[in-house]
Design a protein around this motif. Structure first.
Motif, PDB file in Angstrom:
ATOM      1  N   ILE A  20       1.202  -1.241   0.081  1.00  0.00           N
ATOM      2  CA  ILE A  20      -0.295  -0.138  -0.086  1.00  0.00           C
ATOM      3  C   ILE A  20       0.898   1.444  -0.258  1.00  0.00           C
ATOM      4  CG2 ILE A  20      -1.764   0.564   1.445  1.00  0.00           C
ATOM      5  CD1 ILE A  20      -2.941  -1.553   0.408  1.00  0.00           C
ATOM      6  N   ALA A  21       0.114   1.994  -0.674  1.00  0.00           N
ATOM      7  CA  ALA A  21       0.905   3.695  -0.967  1.00  0.00           C
ATOM      8  C   ALA A  21       0.319   5.068  -0.619  1.00  0.00           C
ATOM      9  CB  ALA A  21       1.923   4.244  -2.293  1.00  0.00           C
ATOM     10  N   THR A  22       0.129   5.190   0.534  1.00  0.00           N
ATOM     11  CA  THR A  22      -0.716   6.897   0.285  1.00  0.00           C
ATOM     12  C   THR A  22      -0.294   7.878   0.865  1.00  0.00           C
ATOM     13  OG1 THR A  22      -2.646   7.292   1.963  1.00  0.00           O
ATOM     14  CG2 THR A  22      -1.047   6.229   2.703  1.00  0.00           C
ATOM     15  N   LYS A  23      -0.754   8.792   0.970  1.00  0.00           N
ATOM     16  CA  LYS A  23       0.251  10.090   0.288  1.00  0.00           C
ATOM     17  C   LYS A  23      -0.807  10.955   2.106  1.00  0.00           C
ATOM     18  CE  LYS A  23      -0.713  10.023  -4.242  1.00  0.00           C
ATOM     19  NZ  LYS A  23      -1.784   8.665  -3.892  1.00  0.00           N
ATOM     20  N   GLN A  48       3.892   8.765   0.853  1.00  0.00           N
ATOM     21  CA  GLN A  48       4.471  10.361   0.187  1.00  0.00           C
ATOM     22  C   GLN A  48       4.012  11.463   0.368  1.00  0.00           C
ATOM     23  OE1 GLN A  48       3.875   7.765  -3.995  1.00  0.00           O
ATOM     24  NE2 GLN A  48       2.268   7.312  -1.857  1.00  0.00           N
ATOM     25  N   ILE A  49       4.710  12.802   0.171  1.00  0.00           N
ATOM     26  CA  ILE A  49       3.572  14.469   0.105  1.00  0.00           C
ATOM     27  C   ILE A  49       2.738  14.523  -1.044  1.00  0.00           C
ATOM     28  CG2 ILE A  49       4.103  16.423   0.225  1.00  0.00           C
ATOM     29  CD1 ILE A  49       7.351  16.397   1.650  1.00  0.00           C
ATOM     30  N   HIS A  50       2.319  14.752  -0.717  1.00  0.00           N
ATOM     31  CA  HIS A  50       1.491  14.481  -2.417  1.00  0.00           C
ATOM     32  C   HIS A  50       1.316  16.101  -2.933  1.00  0.00           C
ATOM     33  CE1 HIS A  50      -2.771  13.463  -3.399  1.00  0.00           C
ATOM     34  NE2 HIS A  50      -2.891  13.787  -4.651  1.00  0.00           N
ATOM     35  N   SER A  51       1.917  15.426  -3.909  1.00  0.00           N
ATOM     36  CA  SER A  51       1.431  16.976  -4.537  1.00  0.00           C
ATOM     37  C   SER A  51       2.164  17.936  -4.078  1.00  0.00           C
ATOM     38  CB  SER A  51       0.598  17.589  -5.674  1.00  0.00           C
ATOM     39  OG  SER A  51      -0.742  17.094  -5.823  1.00  0.00           O
ATOM     40  N   ALA A  52       3.399  17.687  -3.596  1.00  0.00           N
ATOM     41  CA  ALA A  52       5.087  18.215  -3.301  1.00  0.00           C
ATOM     42  C   ALA A  52       5.634  19.512  -4.604  1.00  0.00           C
ATOM     43  CB  ALA A  52       6.036  17.219  -3.198  1.00  0.00           C
ATOM     44  N   THR A  53       5.630  21.100  -3.614  1.00  0.00           N
ATOM     45  CA  THR A  53       5.687  21.833  -4.695  1.00  0.00           C
ATOM     46  C   THR A  53       6.976  22.948  -4.299  1.00  0.00           C
ATOM     47  OG1 THR A  53       3.902  23.552  -4.211  1.00  0.00           O
ATOM     48  CG2 THR A  53       3.141  21.970  -6.026  1.00  0.00           C
ATOM     49  N   LEU A  54       7.356  23.822  -4.831  1.00  0.00           N
ATOM     50  CA  LEU A  54       8.516  24.915  -4.334  1.00  0.00           C
ATOM     51  C   LEU A  54       7.586  26.249  -3.308  1.00  0.00           C
ATOM     52  CD1 LEU A  54      10.702  24.779  -7.312  1.00  0.00           C
ATOM     53  CD2 LEU A  54      10.705  23.472  -5.625  1.00  0.00           C
ATOM     54  N   GLU A  55       6.134  26.472  -3.912  1.00  0.00           N
ATOM     55  CA  GLU A  55       5.405  27.186  -3.256  1.00  0.00           C
ATOM     56  C   GLU A  55       4.958  26.830  -1.470  1.00  0.00           C
ATOM     57  OE1 GLU A  55       5.739  27.202  -7.553  1.00  0.00           O
ATOM     58  OE2 GLU A  55       4.669  26.059  -6.391  1.00  0.00           O
TER      59      GLU A  55
END
Length: 313
Positions: A76-79, A123-130
């Motif tokens: 299983i992978a989750t975020k 996981q970090i869900h939709s990691a962004t620089l912002e």
């Protein structure tokens, strides 16, 4: 290897151009169909399931289904980082809210940890620089703690035209001298092939590559509103006819063959779609066919601008 993403199983709407009619008049029948897809995937050999709190009921459904299995091979992978807020309202203006705070991480971990010992990647869900999450020492230290405490792989998922910039920054993130991130879930498909420029680097560092949105949110299917892809539709349909599979299977196989040792996610919402997707495991495209499909790549900025204009269906 193919896995199953559960975004379309946990909520009735998703960003897509294909407006298939939803035959489920109530939440109970929707859940029943989602359980059917999970079970069919398992029976057909799928052992990797990707979910998230931002996918509506997906985590709860997957947890409930998981209780029916005694199979240590299930992964299983989750975020964490997104909260689903649409409450299954098709007309909702906002479907999900991003928050990359330490408070949100701790809150969502309290639910996601129930997947242990099957939970393999967090996981970090939709990691962004912002959002600054890749510079947030408190968050990074907490993720490092979870990694060590539970033997997890820690990863990020990426979205947007600057995916590569985010990936390059994440690769260099370390906590107490140890690289933090082991897995990278990235949008890659015939239209956005930007991952290719960094795939070898990730593979050499033994990073896990998970591919999402392999069918480009439906844009690989012939659609009169996207006539600028007509040159792509013809060879895709020709290949599908040659191998006696759907266009979706061709698109999934392209990703699988072109990014070596990657895991490609199916985003199927029905048993029929799932079976069509899994036909990808039964074919092999020639080098000439791969190169033909590679010739249809688009500029990432254009790809993501077009994606922003897609609606929830």
């Amino acid at each position: 290897m193919l896995g199953l993403g559960t975004a379309a199983l946990g909520r009735p709407q998703y960003i897509n151009i294909r407006k298939d009619k939803n035959s489920h008049s109530d939440l109970a029948s929707f859940k029943q169909e989602s359980f059917k897809v999970l079970e069919e995937a398992y029976q057909l050999g799928v052992r990797y399931f990707d979910t998230a709190p931002g996918y509506g009921l997906a985590e709860d459904l997957l947890l409930e289904w998981l209780q029916t299995k005694q199979d240590p091979s299930l992964q299983i992978a989750t975020k964490w980082g997104y909260t689903y807020v649409a409450n299954f309202d098709a007309k909702a203006k906002v479907h999900e809210v991003k928050e990359h705070s330490i408070a949100k991480l701790k809150e969502q971990w309290q639910v996601s940890k129930a997947f242990l010992p099957h939970l393999k990647i967090y996981q970090i869900h939709s990691a962004t620089l912002e959002t600054g999450v890749l510079n947030n020492a408190e968050v990074l230290q907490q993720l490092a703690f979870l990694k060590k405490e539970h033997g997890l792989h820690i990863g990020i998922t990426t979205t947007g035209s600057n995916q590569l910039e985010v990936l390059k920054k994440a690769i260099d993130v370390s906590v107490e001298g140890e690289p933090l991130f082991d897995g990278f879930q990235i949008t890659y498909n015939i239209l956005d092939q930007s991952l290719e420029s960094i795939a070898n680097t990730l593979e050499k560092q033994n990073k896990k590559i998970i591919i999402k949105e392999a069918v480009a949110n439906g844009r690989i299917f012939r659609n009169s509103n996207y006539s600028h892809y007509t040159a792509l539709y013809d060879p895709l349909e020709t290949l599908a006819a040659k191998y006696q599979v759907g266009v979706d299977a061709i698109a999934l196989k392209f990703c699988q063959q072109n990014i070596k040792n990657s895991l490609v996610l199916s985003g199927a919402s029905t048993v029929a779609q799932l079976k069509q997707n899994l036909q990808a495991t039964k074919i092999t495209l020639s080098e000439e066919e791969i190169n033909l499909l590679k010739s249809f790549k688009t500029d990432p900025n254009y790809y993501w601008q077009e994606r922003k204009e897609l609606t929830w269906n």
